[in-house]
Design an enzyme around this catalytic site. Sequence first.
Site, short mmCIF file in Angstrom:
data_model
loop_
_atom_site.label_atom_id
_atom_site.label_comp_id
_atom_site.label_asym_id
_atom_site.label_seq_id
_atom_site.Cartn_x
_atom_site.Cartn_y
_atom_site.Cartn_z
N HIS A 30 35.41 -12.60 -4.49
CA HIS A 30 36.87 -12.82 -4.49
C HIS A 30 37.57 -11.64 -3.86
O HIS A 30 37.03 -10.54 -3.76
CB HIS A 30 37.39 -13.04 -5.92
CG HIS A 30 37.45 -11.80 -6.75
ND1 HIS A 30 38.59 -11.01 -6.83
CD2 HIS A 30 36.53 -11.19 -7.54
CE1 HIS A 30 38.35 -9.99 -7.64
NE2 HIS A 30 37.11 -10.07 -8.08
N CYS A 31 38.80 -11.89 -3.37
CA CYS A 31 39.65 -10.81 -2.89
C CYS A 31 40.90 -10.78 -3.78
O CYS A 31 40.83 -11.13 -4.96
CB CYS A 31 40.00 -10.98 -1.41
SG CYS A 31 40.82 -12.54 -1.02
N ILE A 32 42.05 -10.40 -3.25
CA ILE A 32 43.23 -10.23 -4.10
C ILE A 32 43.76 -11.56 -4.61
O ILE A 32 44.26 -11.64 -5.73
CB ILE A 32 44.33 -9.48 -3.32
CG1 ILE A 32 43.87 -8.05 -3.05
CG2 ILE A 32 45.64 -9.44 -4.10
CD1 ILE A 32 44.86 -7.23 -2.26
#
Length: 486
Positions: A30-32
Site C-alpha cells: 500500500h501507499c498513502i
Amino acid sequence: MAKKETDYKQLAEEILALVGGEENIDNVIHCITRLRFYLKDDSKADKESLEDLSGVMGIVEANNQFQVIVGQAVDEIYKELTALLPNQQEEKEAESPSRFKDQKTFMGKVRYGFNQVIGVITGAVMPIIHILAASGIIKSVLAIGTTSGWITESGSAYLIINAMADTVFYFLPILIGYNAAKRLGGNPVLTAVIGGVIMYPSILEAAEEELLILSVGPVDFPYVAYTYSIFPMILAAWLVKILEDRVRKWLPSYIQSIFTPIIVMSIVVAVTFLFTGPVITWISLGLAEGLQVLLSWNAAIFGGIIAGLYQILVIFGLHWGIIPIYVNDFALLGYSYLSAIVSFSIVGQAGAALGVAVKSKKPKIKELGYAGTISAFCGITEPAIYGINLRFRRPFIAASIGSAVGGFFTGLLRVNMWSIIGSIIGLPSYIDPDAGINSNFWYAVMITILTLVVSCLITYFWGYNDDMKMEQKREKPKNPGKVVPE
C-alpha cells in the site's frame, strides 16, 4: 473506535472477495491512499462492484498493479486485509503478477525488471515519507525560531529540535537499507548494520578530509560520505539478499550463523565503498544537476508543463516512481525545485473541488467537494480527484490549467522547497532553513493563492453546474447462462 475497526474489517473482507480471493493474490502493498494488488489474473477482479463499495474511491490498473483507492484510512484497511491473508508476507518482494515472470520476449523481461526496480525503490522510501515530511516542517519551524530570535543556536532547545529534524535524513541509509531489505525478502537487520558501517563517524571524517581508500595505478578510490543518500543502500540491500542466500548454501549449517554475516558484510561493504556507492552517487548528482539544466533552459515553461500534467500520473498511480527523485534532491542538495513545481498541482485539485462545492446547491456534492478540498489542502489529492473532479471531467481540466499557471510562476520566480510535503499544510516547506522567511516563502504564498483562485474560478464559471450529471458507473453485464442464487 470499535465501530471503525468493524467497518474496516468488513470493507477489507469485501475487497478481498472482489479481487478474486486470496488465491488470486501474488502480493499486496500500500501507499498513502491505495491498496496495490499484484494479481495472478486481473480478469477475476470485479472492478465495477469494487467501485460501488462505500469506502472505495476508485480503481486504477497501471504498472502491472490493480490499485484500489481507499483514501487516508489505507493503513487500517491494509492491516485488516493482511490479517485475512495468513500466507502473505509483508517482507516479500513486491513482485509483478505471475504471468509477467514467464515473459520470454525481450520487452516482457524489460517490463518485469522495470516493475521490480520501481517496486523496491518505492517500498524503501514509502514507509518514511511522512517522517521525512514532518522532519522538513520541523526544520522550517526551527529556521523561523532562529531568525526571529526565539531560539539561539547555542541553546539546548536548538540542539534537541535540530536533532529531531535532522535524524531521519542523517540516518537515511540505515532506514532505506532496512526497508529495501524487507521489500526484497532479505535480511533487514544485516542491511541496516551495513548502512551503519558506511556512516561510521571515522569513515565520514575520512571522506570529509578527502582521504583515499586505496589507489590502483592512476585510479584513486576515495572515501565517500553516504549520509543523506538513498540509492547506494538500495543496491546494497539487493546484494545482501543475493549473497546471503548463496553463502548459506555453501557453508555447513553449524557455522552459518557466524560466518554468513562476516562474509556478506565484507563483500557488500567493499563493493559499496569501491564501486557501486561512488558510481550511484555520481549518477544521483547528475540527475540533480540535469534538473537544474532543464530549469535553466526555460524554467517557466518547464514548470507549467510538469505541474499541469503531474496529476495525470497520480491517476495512474505512477507518481510514486518520481517521489524518490524528490527525496534524492533533498538528501543530496537539501532542497528540490521539482518538488516545489509539482506541489502546486495539489493546490490546483483543491481549487477545482472548492469551486464545485461553492457553486453546487446539492448537499451531497457540497460534502464531497469540501471533503476533497480539505484533503488536498493536507497534501492528498485522491478524494478531490476521484470524488469530484474526474467524475465531472471539466473540474479536472480546470485543476490542470490552474496547476500549470502555478507551475509556470514557480519556474519563473525560481521558487524552491526544503521539505517533501506540499499544498497549504506544506507552506512552511518554502522557508529557507538558513535565511528564514524571505521572498521565496512569499512567492510560494502568492502562487498558492493564484493557483487556488484560477482553478476555483474556471471550475465555477465553466467547469461545473448542478445540471451536470456525475459520471455513472457501468452496470456489470449479466451472464444469462449463470444461475444466481436468491
